[in-house]
Design an enzyme around this catalytic site. Structure first.
Site, mmCIF file in Angstrom:
data_model
loop_
_atom_site.group_PDB
_atom_site.id
_atom_site.type_symbol
_atom_site.label_atom_id
_atom_site.label_comp_id
_atom_site.label_asym_id
_atom_site.label_seq_id
_atom_site.Cartn_x
_atom_site.Cartn_y
_atom_site.Cartn_z
ATOM 1 N N ASP A 229 -6.008 -7.135 6.565
ATOM 2 C CA ASP A 229 -7.478 -7.154 6.566
ATOM 3 C C ASP A 229 -8.124 -7.260 5.189
ATOM 4 O O ASP A 229 -9.340 -7.072 5.060
ATOM 5 C CB ASP A 229 -8.021 -5.911 7.284
ATOM 6 C CG ASP A 229 -7.516 -4.602 6.699
ATOM 7 O OD1 ASP A 229 -6.789 -4.634 5.688
ATOM 8 O OD2 ASP A 229 -7.852 -3.531 7.251
ATOM 9 N N ASP B 157 -1.862 -10.295 -0.383
ATOM 10 C CA ASP B 157 -3.322 -10.338 -0.499
ATOM 11 C C ASP B 157 -3.733 -10.583 -1.951
ATOM 12 O O ASP B 157 -4.636 -11.366 -2.229
ATOM 13 C CB ASP B 157 -3.931 -9.014 -0.026
ATOM 14 C CG ASP B 157 -3.718 -8.747 1.454
ATOM 15 O OD1 ASP B 157 -4.310 -9.456 2.276
ATOM 16 O OD2 ASP B 157 -2.961 -7.823 1.788
ATOM 17 N N GLY C 47 0.114 -5.838 0.719
ATOM 18 C CA GLY C 47 -1.019 -6.014 -0.171
ATOM 19 C C GLY C 47 -0.729 -6.907 -1.359
ATOM 20 O O GLY C 47 -1.647 -7.488 -1.942
ATOM 21 N N ILE D 166 0.818 -1.207 0.000
ATOM 22 C CA ILE D 166 0.000 0.000 0.000
ATOM 23 C C ILE D 166 0.857 1.265 0.000
ATOM 24 O O ILE D 166 1.912 1.324 0.640
ATOM 25 C CB ILE D 166 -0.958 0.005 1.206
ATOM 26 C CG1 ILE D 166 -2.016 1.103 1.049
ATOM 27 C CG2 ILE D 166 -0.214 0.159 2.514
ATOM 28 C CD1 ILE D 166 -3.092 1.049 2.103
ATOM 29 N N GLU E 243 2.049 -6.395 7.621
ATOM 30 C CA GLU E 243 1.148 -5.511 8.351
ATOM 31 C C GLU E 243 1.478 -5.323 9.833
ATOM 32 O O GLU E 243 1.327 -4.217 10.367
ATOM 33 C CB GLU E 243 -0.292 -6.010 8.196
ATOM 34 C CG GLU E 243 -0.923 -5.712 6.849
ATOM 35 C CD GLU E 243 -0.490 -6.652 5.742
ATOM 36 O OE1 GLU E 243 -1.018 -6.537 4.617
ATOM 37 O OE2 GLU E 243 0.386 -7.519 5.983
#
Length: 332
Positions: free
Chosen positions: A209, A181, A178, A122, A201
């Protein structure tokens, strides 16, 4: 979600106080990459040789091209920022993959990162106001806003999984925060030997999340290892990623990896789109349901899909010893 790995100063506001504090976010600049700068002439040749942007796919953070027949290539396209995920990225991924899901000419997608690495995660510099100063007059309203915000961010990667076309992730260099993810929502993962993976994270004070904690355990099937990676934010190098099942193949460099990814995409795209897309949908359903529930779902699914003309075409090709790539399947 995870920040851009380079250190920077960031002013943020607590949710219930007008007092502002300053955070210093730092990370190691030694990413362990062996990077060779491309000459100006080589860059020019590469630019001239690159395929044109696919119609209807014009984005700020992504580049989508028709790599070959029935195959789209989606690139994370902020190489100057190490493909950090800014506001545009979180929005555009949803638009992009919703379009791909409805594109009857596309049968397979390859997703990769432009530049030196797959993604640094991110872009906290760009996202800080949304994440750290959410709107709302009180705790309930702030929480309501954050719930909506996280839901939208989760859809950025869930949309890959919801897309019925198989998605092949081609990973080089760092795949941070990310990025994990993203790739765990993909169907197949290839990487280069210089790749590394980080569930980053916890290093910035939050729990992942948007998908890693939910998908990674099912991808590698080793809860102890998932816990170790998620609790420590340590790097998982390419060899360990292969051994654990996070990726299925390793390659010496990005070019070789992309060639292999597109070869695989071509093979998949030569088969019945009814068969391939039905397979993806049922594999994902089976992952999240019991065997009995999944068999019942499969019965309901195939009572209509077995009526496709693709079965006869595929059987006829086998009888005549013809390659499936010579068979013309209707668009889906």
């Amino acid at each position: 979600m995870c920040p851009h790995p380079e250190g920077f100063w960031l002013t943020v506001g607590p949710l219930t106080s007008s007092v502002y504090s300053v955070w210093r976010l730092t990370a190691s600049t030694n990413l362990g990459l062996s990077l060779r700068p491309m000459s100006a002439s080589a860059q020019e040749e590469a630019s001239e040789a690159s395929p044109e942007e696919a119609p209807g796919h014009s984005y700020e953070s992504l580049r989508v091209t028709a790599a070959q027949k029935h195959v789209l290539h989606v690139q994370l396209n902020r190489p100057e920022k190490r493909n950090a995920m800014n506001k545009a990225f979180w929005r555009e991924m949803v638009v992009c993959f919703n379009k791909i899901a409805e594109d009857s000419d596309c049968r397979v997608v390859v997703i990769s990162g432009a530049g030196k690495m797959f993604t640094s995660g991110i872009d906290l510099m760009d996202m800080a106001s949304e994440l750290l100063q959410p709107a709302g007059d009180d705790t309930a309203r702030i929480s309501w806003h954050l719930h909506s915000l996280i839901t939208r961010y989760q859809e950025t990667f869930s949309v890959i999984e919801k897309c019925p076309k198989p998605v092949i992730a081609a990973i080089h260099g760092g795949c941070i925060g990310g990025g994990v993810d993203l790739i765990t929502a993909c169907d197949i993962r290839y990487s280069t030997r210089d790749s590394f993976f980080q569930v980053k994270e916890v290093d910035v004070g939050l729990a992942a999340d948007v998908g890693t904690l939910q998908r990674l355990p099912k991808v590698i099937g080793n809860q102890s290892l998932v816990n170790e990676l998620a609790y420590t934010a340590r790097k998982m190098m390419a060899d360990e990623a292969l051994e654990s099942g996070l990726v299925s193949r390793l390659f010496p460099d990005k070019e070789t990896m992309l060639d292999a990814a597109f070869t695989l995409a071509a093979e998949i795209s030569s088969k019945s789109p009814v068969a391939v897309q039905s397979t993806k949908i049922n594999l994902i359903y089976s992952r999240d349901h019991s065997v009995t529930e999944s068999l019942n779902y499969m019965k309901s699914w195939n009572m209509s899909m077995l009526q496709t003309e693709d079965i006869m075409k595929s059987v006829q090709a086998a009888i005549e010893k013809k390659a499936l790539k010579t068979v013309t399947f209707s668009k889906l």
